[in-house]
Design a protein around this motif. Sequence first.
Motif, PDB file in Angstrom:
ATOM      1  N   SER A 161       0.727  -1.053   0.118  1.00 36.92           N
ATOM      2  CA  SER A 161       0.015  -0.064   0.227  1.00 36.92           C
ATOM      3  C   SER A 161       0.958   1.405  -0.078  1.00 36.92           C
ATOM      4  O   SER A 161       0.468   2.260  -0.775  1.00 36.92           O
ATOM      5  CB  SER A 161      -1.043  -0.136   1.153  1.00 36.92           C
ATOM      6  OG  SER A 161      -0.362   0.114   2.520  1.00 36.92           O
ATOM      7  N   ASP A 162       1.980   1.386   0.796  1.00 38.85           N
ATOM      8  CA  ASP A 162       2.768   2.499   0.797  1.00 38.85           C
ATOM      9  C   ASP A 162       3.984   2.282   0.127  1.00 38.85           C
ATOM     10  O   ASP A 162       5.107   3.226   0.109  1.00 38.85           O
ATOM     11  CB  ASP A 162       3.014   2.854   2.235  1.00 38.85           C
ATOM     12  CG  ASP A 162       3.822   1.782   3.030  1.00 38.85           C
ATOM     13  OD1 ASP A 162       4.017   0.609   2.465  1.00 38.85           O
ATOM     14  OD2 ASP A 162       4.118   2.014   4.200  1.00 38.85           O
ATOM     15  N   ASP A 163       4.188   1.271  -0.721  1.00 40.47           N
ATOM     16  CA  ASP A 163       5.627   0.779  -1.404  1.00 40.47           C
ATOM     17  C   ASP A 163       5.908   2.083  -2.499  1.00 40.47           C
ATOM     18  O   ASP A 163       7.122   2.401  -2.798  1.00 40.47           O
ATOM     19  CB  ASP A 163       5.463  -0.220  -1.903  1.00 40.47           C
ATOM     20  CG  ASP A 163       6.981  -0.618  -2.384  1.00 40.47           C
ATOM     21  OD1 ASP A 163       7.853  -0.968  -1.189  1.00 40.47           O
ATOM     22  OD2 ASP A 163       7.333  -1.622  -3.405  1.00 40.47           O
ATOM     23  N   ILE A 164       4.861   2.667  -3.217  1.00 35.73           N
ATOM     24  CA  ILE A 164       5.294   3.684  -4.008  1.00 35.73           C
ATOM     25  C   ILE A 164       5.978   4.768  -3.357  1.00 35.73           C
ATOM     26  O   ILE A 164       7.005   5.451  -3.777  1.00 35.73           O
ATOM     27  CB  ILE A 164       3.963   4.156  -4.776  1.00 35.73           C
ATOM     28  CG1 ILE A 164       3.371   3.025  -5.729  1.00 35.73           C
ATOM     29  CG2 ILE A 164       4.202   5.218  -5.821  1.00 35.73           C
ATOM     30  CD1 ILE A 164       2.134   3.315  -6.219  1.00 35.73           C
ATOM     31  N   ALA A 165       5.477   5.187  -2.220  1.00 36.34           N
ATOM     32  CA  ALA A 165       5.953   6.641  -1.654  1.00 36.34           C
ATOM     33  C   ALA A 165       6.957   6.131  -0.985  1.00 36.34           C
ATOM     34  O   ALA A 165       7.951   7.258  -0.850  1.00 36.34           O
ATOM     35  CB  ALA A 165       4.956   6.836  -0.256  1.00 36.34           C
ATOM     36  N   ARG A 166       7.268   5.012  -0.548  1.00 37.80           N
ATOM     37  CA  ARG A 166       8.502   4.829   0.346  1.00 37.80           C
ATOM     38  C   ARG A 166       9.744   4.281  -0.446  1.00 37.80           C
ATOM     39  O   ARG A 166      10.847   4.518  -0.368  1.00 37.80           O
ATOM     40  CB  ARG A 166       8.113   3.718   1.354  1.00 37.80           C
ATOM     41  CG  ARG A 166       7.071   4.063   2.638  1.00 37.80           C
ATOM     42  CD  ARG A 166       6.886   2.886   3.534  1.00 37.80           C
ATOM     43  NE  ARG A 166       8.123   2.247   3.899  1.00 37.80           N
ATOM     44  CZ  ARG A 166       8.403   1.115   3.915  1.00 37.80           C
ATOM     45  NH1 ARG A 166       7.547   0.189   3.743  1.00 37.80           N
ATOM     46  NH2 ARG A 166       9.346   0.673   4.489  1.00 37.80           N
ATOM     47  N   THR A 167       9.604   3.509  -1.275  1.00 36.66           N
ATOM     48  CA  THR A 167      10.656   2.810  -2.232  1.00 36.66           C
ATOM     49  C   THR A 167      10.556   2.910  -3.538  1.00 36.66           C
ATOM     50  O   THR A 167      11.286   2.332  -4.374  1.00 36.66           O
ATOM     51  CB  THR A 167      10.802   1.268  -1.709  1.00 36.66           C
ATOM     52  OG1 THR A 167       9.864   0.753  -2.342  1.00 36.66           O
ATOM     53  CG2 THR A 167      10.900   1.052  -0.227  1.00 36.66           C
ATOM     54  N   HIS A 168       9.532   3.629  -4.084  1.00 37.84           N
ATOM     55  CA  HIS A 168       9.164   3.656  -5.495  1.00 37.84           C
ATOM     56  C   HIS A 168       9.067   2.350  -6.133  1.00 37.84           C
ATOM     57  O   HIS A 168       9.743   2.007  -7.309  1.00 37.84           O
ATOM     58  CB  HIS A 168      10.284   4.469  -6.231  1.00 37.84           C
ATOM     59  CG  HIS A 168      10.291   5.891  -5.718  1.00 37.84           C
ATOM     60  ND1 HIS A 168       9.622   6.696  -6.322  1.00 37.84           N
ATOM     61  CD2 HIS A 168      11.249   6.578  -4.785  1.00 37.84           C
ATOM     62  CE1 HIS A 168       9.954   7.923  -5.593  1.00 37.84           C
ATOM     63  NE2 HIS A 168      10.821   7.880  -5.138  1.00 37.84           N
TER      64      HIS A 168
END
Length: 735
Positions: A259-266
């Motif tokens: 869910s937050d992988d785009i914001a955290r690790t691209h």
Amino acid sequence: MNPGSHSLRDVSKLLGLIAVYVVLARLKVLVFSDNTVLSFLWMANAVAFAVLLLEGYRYCLAVFVGALLGVYLSGMSFVSSMLISLCHTVGMAAGIWLVKRRFDPSLTRLSDYLKIVLGATAIGLLVATAVQMLQSAGMLTFSGVFGIRSFGQRWAGNAISLIIVTPLLLIWREPPREWAPPRKAFEAALILILSFGVGQVVFLDWLHDSLGQIARGYWMYLFITWAAVRLGAHGAVLVLAVTAIQAIIGAKNGTGFFSDDIARTHLSNYAFYIIILSVVGLALATYFKERKVAEAALRESEQRWQFALEGAGDGVWDWTIGTGEVLFSRRWREMLGYAEGEVGNGIEDWKKLVHPEDLAPALATIQAYCDGAIAEFVLEHRLRCRDGSWKWILSRGMIVGRGKDGRPSRMIGTHTDITERKQAELQISFMAFHDGLTGLPNRSLFFDRLSQAISQARRNKKHVALLFVDLDDFKPVNDRHGHDAGDIVLKVVAQRFLSLVRAMDTVARMGGDEFLVMLGGLDSPDEAVPVARKLIDCLSEPIQLPNEQDCKVGASIGISVYPENGTEMDRLLVGADAAMYQSKNSGGGKYTYAVNTPAVEVGVWLEIDDAHITGIDDIDEQHRQMVDLINQLNQSIRDKADEAVIRSLFEDLTALTRLHFDTENALMAKYCYPRRQEHNFEHGRLLADVPHFRIRLKKGGDLFVLQSVKDWWLHHIITDDLPLGDFIRQAQAGK
């Protein structure tokens, strides 16, 4: 198919690849236009990579044109589109070069899939590096969905697309025929439905309120493993593709495991997760596929092997060592006369059929082979047939399976009926040591037994009597009735003599009308007298001949006794022979003892004189050394020396003999002796008997060994060494 139609088909394929490339590039723009991070996925390259693996470099032009149109239509400048397309095309060509050699597009081997991973990694690195260099040089400016500036994202985008999509396209070119049975189809549907449902829970927050806290990405490893093992590569790539789509949708929507992988690790975590999941799934699928193919090939090979062997008349066995189960072929049972079900399928059932005398050696041979002590499993043993008779079996086998500990787990082999061969060997062996006419032991076997009897008598302080028997009036029988009648007389005499002696005694035929009788373990020399009288008396009855005729022969006997008349066999034989002639000269039908001589004789037992001199110093000196050793060995035997001393002298004699043979061989090579091969053959004959002589020494046959060595040496010097000496001296004189 003519060249024109073939060319037209190629053109249609090129245009089709260009169209697919453009469509996928446009879909990328439409789907990810609002998220430059997600736009790193480059599915068009995955399709192009699959086509190039199947069709070769000739489709590189279509890749270039498709990439050019796809990028240009997405809003990039023409120059930038040209440069990006060139990077992708060169990267593809390099990846194909790395992968193509010995590559099977069906991905039936683990190595083929690993090549895909290698190629995908290389393509991703090359494309990302080239684009990064062009961008750093100011030659490229990105915008929109191509606005990614991370080197890692460019590499991962290309690599992950190829790792997911390329195997899917290659594997699903052919449908999974093994899914056709209803039960297998049901299992496939169940795996796919369950994996889809779990993917929805893990990545898209289905049942979030009840399962949200425990939904984790590693759940999918269970399903990728299940699919790989049960459904093979087809199932594994389907589960992988569905999982990758669910995970990327969840990441875009901000739900589930990423869910937050785009914001955290691209999406770096997503990329590595999918790569690891794909490697696990495809590695397992190809591994189990290879294993199934190997097992099928082994079964087919075993079936052909069994068919061929049974066609040749051999029985086949298959032993699972851990369980003790042994499968016997139909031909194996027929060979022994058993019907189906009459012999159990266990190693213990086989043991019950083995001859009691052969069981222990057979088990020892099996154990030695399994332990690696012997390189080949070859065993001759007897098995009981259904009718109670015994058959000689030649068993050959090999290890075809091992457990995790490296120990043999399975053996297969053949059983060949060698009964006729063994009977022939026994017959040949019997004939080698027995008289062909009477069946009595011949001279060689007699002296072997006499040697053992003397050795036992020496240890037990007993006596051995040697009776030399010559038939009286035998020549007139031959002259009057013919040689056939003479043969009948010899057979009858042999049977009468055998009926008068103990089982431990030996009756032998020396040749002609001469017989030898050995009486062992006597407490007194006088015990030979009753036997001698019986031998003479048993010939008083006429012998029946054909045509209702008969004849009569007598016997003259000479007796010598160990140790009173000698301690060597040849001296005992000479004494008995001389005593026999005294009986014959006295009118026949009598027995006479040999002249009494001291029990311990003094003098040299073996001598060589001028007649044995070769004229070659090295040879003659070694001859003298060997004669000295033989006489020392003889004296030690006569003096009843310790067995260790006797064996030590024998080993010294063996070593000196080998040295002597090496000396002669070197001289023969130096002077180009024409009979070198025949001469060395005689050397080999004596050396081949050395192990046999050692066994005889252990069994008390030292006199037999000594007599054999003496006879061989005297004969060899006269017939072989003297001609060699003459040749060498002539060669030396010619120089």
